[in-house]
Design a protein around this motif. Structure first.
Motif, short mmCIF file in Angstrom:
data_model
loop_
_atom_site.label_atom_id
_atom_site.label_comp_id
_atom_site.label_asym_id
_atom_site.label_seq_id
_atom_site.Cartn_x
_atom_site.Cartn_y
_atom_site.Cartn_z
N TYR A 6 36.89 33.40 34.65
CA TYR A 6 37.01 33.32 36.11
C TYR A 6 35.60 33.48 36.66
O TYR A 6 34.87 34.38 36.27
N SER A 7 35.23 32.61 37.59
CA SER A 7 33.83 32.55 38.00
C SER A 7 33.68 32.57 39.51
O SER A 7 34.44 31.93 40.25
N CYS A 8 32.67 33.34 39.98
CA CYS A 8 32.28 33.31 41.38
C CYS A 8 30.76 33.39 41.45
O CYS A 8 30.08 33.33 40.43
N GLU A 9 30.22 33.55 42.63
CA GLU A 9 28.78 33.51 42.82
C GLU A 9 28.05 34.66 42.15
O GLU A 9 26.90 34.52 41.75
N VAL A 10 28.70 35.82 42.01
CA VAL A 10 27.98 37.00 41.54
C VAL A 10 28.37 37.46 40.14
O VAL A 10 27.71 38.31 39.56
N VAL A 11 29.44 36.89 39.56
CA VAL A 11 29.86 37.34 38.23
C VAL A 11 30.76 36.30 37.57
O VAL A 11 31.49 35.57 38.24
N ASP A 12 30.65 36.21 36.26
CA ASP A 12 31.62 35.49 35.44
C ASP A 12 32.44 36.54 34.71
O ASP A 12 31.89 37.47 34.11
N VAL A 13 33.76 36.41 34.76
CA VAL A 13 34.67 37.37 34.14
C VAL A 13 35.52 36.64 33.11
O VAL A 13 36.14 35.63 33.42
N THR A 14 35.52 37.14 31.89
CA THR A 14 36.32 36.53 30.82
C THR A 14 37.35 37.53 30.33
O THR A 14 37.03 38.68 30.01
N VAL A 15 38.60 37.09 30.28
CA VAL A 15 39.69 37.87 29.70
C VAL A 15 40.01 37.26 28.34
O VAL A 15 40.30 36.06 28.25
N ARG A 16 39.96 38.06 27.28
CA ARG A 16 40.14 37.55 25.93
C ARG A 16 40.93 38.53 25.08
O ARG A 16 41.04 39.71 25.42
#
Length: 462
Positions: free
Chosen positions: A377-387
């Motif tokens: 999941y991506s936005c301007e300030v962070v990329d977040v990965t759920v794995r």
């Protein structure tokens, strides 16, 4: 019930030990009750200088600024210059975002209640001049629309910069000037600063950050964020007593201490009325009003807001039923633990209220369909990965971007467990909070959006 004098004694006795326990360099605390104010401070402005904090120390209040910006907007409503349910474009034709259909219908009310739907964590640098807010609004012309305006809640910093520009256009003056003329001056504030150039005239706290997750806090490499985001909370700093003067005028139906009407009782009331409910996110309110977060503490309504800047955190809670307000201003460390202890003690002793427990992982985690949630999941300030790893454990990885990438290394992976069918919760507490992550499905059944710290983040890849 305790007296204010007893609360002051407790603060004097307990604050130094609490700072040491939670690695907080410095704090200033203020309590308003029965029309009287007490304040107390402990610790240092900066570990680099060792200068003591005093009750007159100014700390950045971060996003508590949003309630001040909302108040300025509601003054425009009182003056007949703004209707909350009119599209913003009627007042600010220059407002452009990536989705033209949304831009044409977004209302002032939706901006104030974080329901406008466009991505909000935008921190574009637009200079230090009086045109910084104007330039910032122009810089978000391509920002992504996450959901239809009014559909749901997603915390939005950029929306308040847009509101700051609305204030500038309708008042014909820079945001900082309007803030001073319409709030600082009528409220009689004496220790409040709109930017670093004013803050340096006072005893100003310096933020502290951790260079590594387990390291002790050290002075941050910068004091303030971009001026273009000032209406959202990038720069405003003050001592607790001045913040409580603001809280008191809201408790007093919009009247300043000297009897000056600053905001109409109708607008004060409107700001405290629910606009949108929130999922259970922990530190955030149960719902949102206009500017204010709204909390339900076992049947008692509490209003407030928190703020976080570069190494500084601020907390404000107001209990209208009891004429009580408490603020805790800090400059680094495990600030939420300090908040829980101090605010918990004050509201219990003065109002008989228990601070609600924050969410914790269930004893037996709820089974979840990891494939449904896994992805980036991506936005301007962070990329977040759920794995999911080979042992079946679920992890969340964060890669900060932009200004946040410059402040230190990426956080360690966070192990998640099922909280309910639509959310996960961190197994380990961070700064006293087990962070919850909520997933919002789309028509095909997969999560289109990921609610992280109150922000909706769009799924980039499965």
């Amino acid at each position: 019930m305790a007296t204010l004098s007893e609360i002051e004694t407790w603060l004097q006795d307990r604050l130094p030990a609490l700072l040491a326990e939670h690695q907080v360099p410095g704090t200033a605390v203020g309590v308003l009750f029965g029309g009287e104010v007490i304040d107390h401070a402990a610790g240092v402005l900066s570990k680099a200088t060792g200068v003591p904090v005093t009750p007159d120390t100014v700390f950045q209040i971060g996003s508590i600024t949003k309630v001040w910006t909302t108040t300025l907007v509601m003054q425009l409503v009182d003056d007949g210059l703004v209707d909350l349910d009119t599209p913003l474009r009627d007042y600010l034709p220059e407002f452009v975002i990536g989705d033209e259909t949304a831009a044409a219908v977004i209302t002032v009310r939706q901006l104030l209640s974080h329901t406008s739907g466009f991505e909000g964590d935008i921190f574009n640098e637009t200079g230090k001049g009086d045109d910084a807010v104007e330039k910032f609004v122009a810089s978000i012309a391509d920002v992504t629309q996450l959901f239809a305006p009014g559909e749901m809640f997603s915390y939005n910093n950029a929306a308040f910069a847009v509101l700051g520009r609305l204030i500038e256009v309708l008042r014909g003056k820079p945001f900082d000037t309007v803030l001073r003329e319409h709030l600082f001056t009528p409220l009689g504030l004496t220790h409040a600063a709109t930017d670093p150039y004013e803050a340096i005239l006072y005893r100003a706290a310096v933020g502290h950050i951790r260079p590594a997750p387990d390291a002790e806090p050290v002075p941050a490499p910068m004091w303030a964020m971009t001026r273009g985001m000032a209406p959202a909370g990038a720069m405003l700093a003050m001592r607790p007593r001045d913040l409580l003067a603001f809280a008191k005028f809201h408790l007093d139906s919009g009247t300043a201490a000297d009897g000056t009407p600053v905001l109409s009782p109708a607008s004060v009331k409107a700001m405290q009325e629910e606009q949108v409910k929130l999922p259970k996110l922990g530190m955030m309110g149960d719902s949102w009003g206009l500017g204010w977060e709204l909390f339900d503490w076992d049947g008692t309504t509490v209003i407030g807001h928190d703020g976080g800047t570069i190494g500084q955190n601020a907390f404000l809670r107001v209990v209208p039923e009891h004429g009580l307000a408490v603020t805790v201003l800090t400059n680094g460390g495990d600030t939420i633990e300090l908040y829980k202890t101090v605010v918990g003690h004050v509201v219990k002793e003065l109002a008989g209220l228990d601070l609600p427990a924050l969410p914790t992982p269930p004893a037996t985690p709820v089974p979840i369909d990891v494939d449904r949630f896994a992805g980036t999941y991506s936005c301007e300030v962070v990329d977040v990965t759920v794995r999911q790893d080979e042992d079946g454990k679920v992890w969340l990885d964060q890669t900060p971007k932009g200004i946040f990438a410059e402040l230190g290394p990426a956080p360690d992976p966070v192990e998640l467990v099922g909280r309910n069918e639509e959310s996960l919760i961190a197994l380990k507490a961070e700064n006293g909070v087990h962070i919850s992550y909520v997933f919002v499905g789309n028509e095909s059944g997969g999560p289109a959006l990921f609610i992280h710290s109150g922000r909706a983040i769009r799924r980039a890849s499965a």
